[in-house]
Scaffold this motif. Structure first.
Motif, short mmCIF file in Angstrom:
data_model
loop_
_atom_site.label_atom_id
_atom_site.label_comp_id
_atom_site.label_asym_id
_atom_site.label_seq_id
_atom_site.Cartn_x
_atom_site.Cartn_y
_atom_site.Cartn_z
N ARG A 178 10.81 1.17 -1.34
CA ARG A 178 9.49 0.40 -2.00
C ARG A 178 8.59 -0.03 -0.98
O ARG A 178 7.51 0.08 -1.17
CB ARG A 178 10.18 -0.89 -2.40
N PHE A 179 9.19 0.00 0.53
CA PHE A 179 8.10 -0.27 1.48
C PHE A 179 7.32 1.08 1.67
O PHE A 179 5.93 0.95 1.59
CB PHE A 179 8.93 -0.05 3.12
N TRP A 180 7.77 2.34 1.58
CA TRP A 180 6.75 3.50 1.77
C TRP A 180 6.00 3.75 0.31
O TRP A 180 4.76 4.22 0.56
CB TRP A 180 7.71 4.70 1.74
N LEU A 181 6.56 3.44 -0.62
CA LEU A 181 5.46 3.34 -2.10
C LEU A 181 4.55 2.34 -1.95
O LEU A 181 3.29 2.76 -2.52
CB LEU A 181 6.39 3.20 -3.03
N SER A 182 4.70 1.19 -1.38
CA SER A 182 3.71 0.03 -1.19
C SER A 182 2.77 0.57 -0.22
O SER A 182 1.52 0.53 -0.50
CB SER A 182 4.33 -1.17 -0.70
N LEU A 183 3.01 1.24 0.94
CA LEU A 183 2.18 1.72 1.99
C LEU A 183 1.44 2.71 1.44
O LEU A 183 0.05 2.73 1.61
CB LEU A 183 2.80 2.34 3.26
N ALA B 192 -9.65 -2.95 -4.73
CA ALA B 192 -9.29 -3.92 -3.77
C ALA B 192 -8.47 -4.96 -4.10
O ALA B 192 -7.61 -5.22 -3.16
CB ALA B 192 -10.71 -4.66 -3.33
N ALA B 193 -8.43 -5.14 -5.33
CA ALA B 193 -7.16 -5.95 -5.85
C ALA B 193 -5.86 -5.21 -5.81
O ALA B 193 -4.97 -6.09 -5.52
CB ALA B 193 -7.70 -6.29 -7.34
N LEU B 194 -6.09 -4.17 -6.05
CA LEU B 194 -4.48 -3.48 -5.81
C LEU B 194 -4.16 -3.25 -4.45
O LEU B 194 -3.12 -3.29 -4.26
CB LEU B 194 -4.88 -1.80 -6.49
N VAL B 195 -5.33 -3.29 -3.49
CA VAL B 195 -4.90 -3.26 -2.04
C VAL B 195 -4.30 -4.44 -1.70
O VAL B 195 -3.16 -4.71 -0.99
CB VAL B 195 -6.16 -2.86 -1.39
N VAL B 196 -4.87 -5.56 -2.25
CA VAL B 196 -4.21 -6.66 -1.96
C VAL B 196 -2.71 -7.15 -2.57
O VAL B 196 -1.82 -7.43 -1.83
CB VAL B 196 -5.12 -7.97 -2.51
N ALA C 218 -0.69 -4.64 -3.36
CA ALA C 218 0.41 -3.65 -2.60
C ALA C 218 0.58 -4.23 -1.41
O ALA C 218 1.75 -4.29 -0.59
CB ALA C 218 -0.41 -2.28 -2.44
N GLY C 219 -0.53 -5.01 -0.51
CA GLY C 219 -0.11 -5.73 0.77
C GLY C 219 0.68 -6.86 0.56
O GLY C 219 1.73 -7.04 1.49
#
Length: 87
Positions: free
Chosen positions: A17-22, A48-52, A54-55
């Motif tokens: 999940r860490f690598w998929l989020s990154l 940009a909403a997807l970046v937030v 995923a962050g």
């Protein structure tokens, strides 16, 4: 609810999940930049909403990884009794 038949070697998929989020963060950031340069503000905002998102997921995963393993009952602990229906 613990039933007593859980796999003994079960592992949490936090590293995956860490690598998929990154990976998602990188691609969403690239998409936001590309759409912003192409003059598509709606799509850039969506990326940009997807970046937030995923962050936030990445932060939760890192927090869980840093917490370390939690207590898990061993084989000698019997399963919980199921809740009884009615009286």
């Amino acid at each position: 609810m613990r039933t007593g038949n859980e796999p003994v070697t079960a592992r949490s998929p936090l590293r995956l999940r860490f690598w998929l989020s990154l990976w998602g963060m990188v691609w969403a950031a690239a998409g936001a930049a590309a759409f912003a340069l192409a003059g598509r503000p709606g799509w850039a905002a969506a990326c940009a909403a997807l970046v937030v998102l995923a962050g936030v997921d990445l932060a939760v995963v890192v927090r869980h990884i840093r917490q370390g393993p939690h207590y898990q009952p061993g084989r000698d602990v019997p399963p919980y009794e199921p809740p009884r229906q009615g009286s």
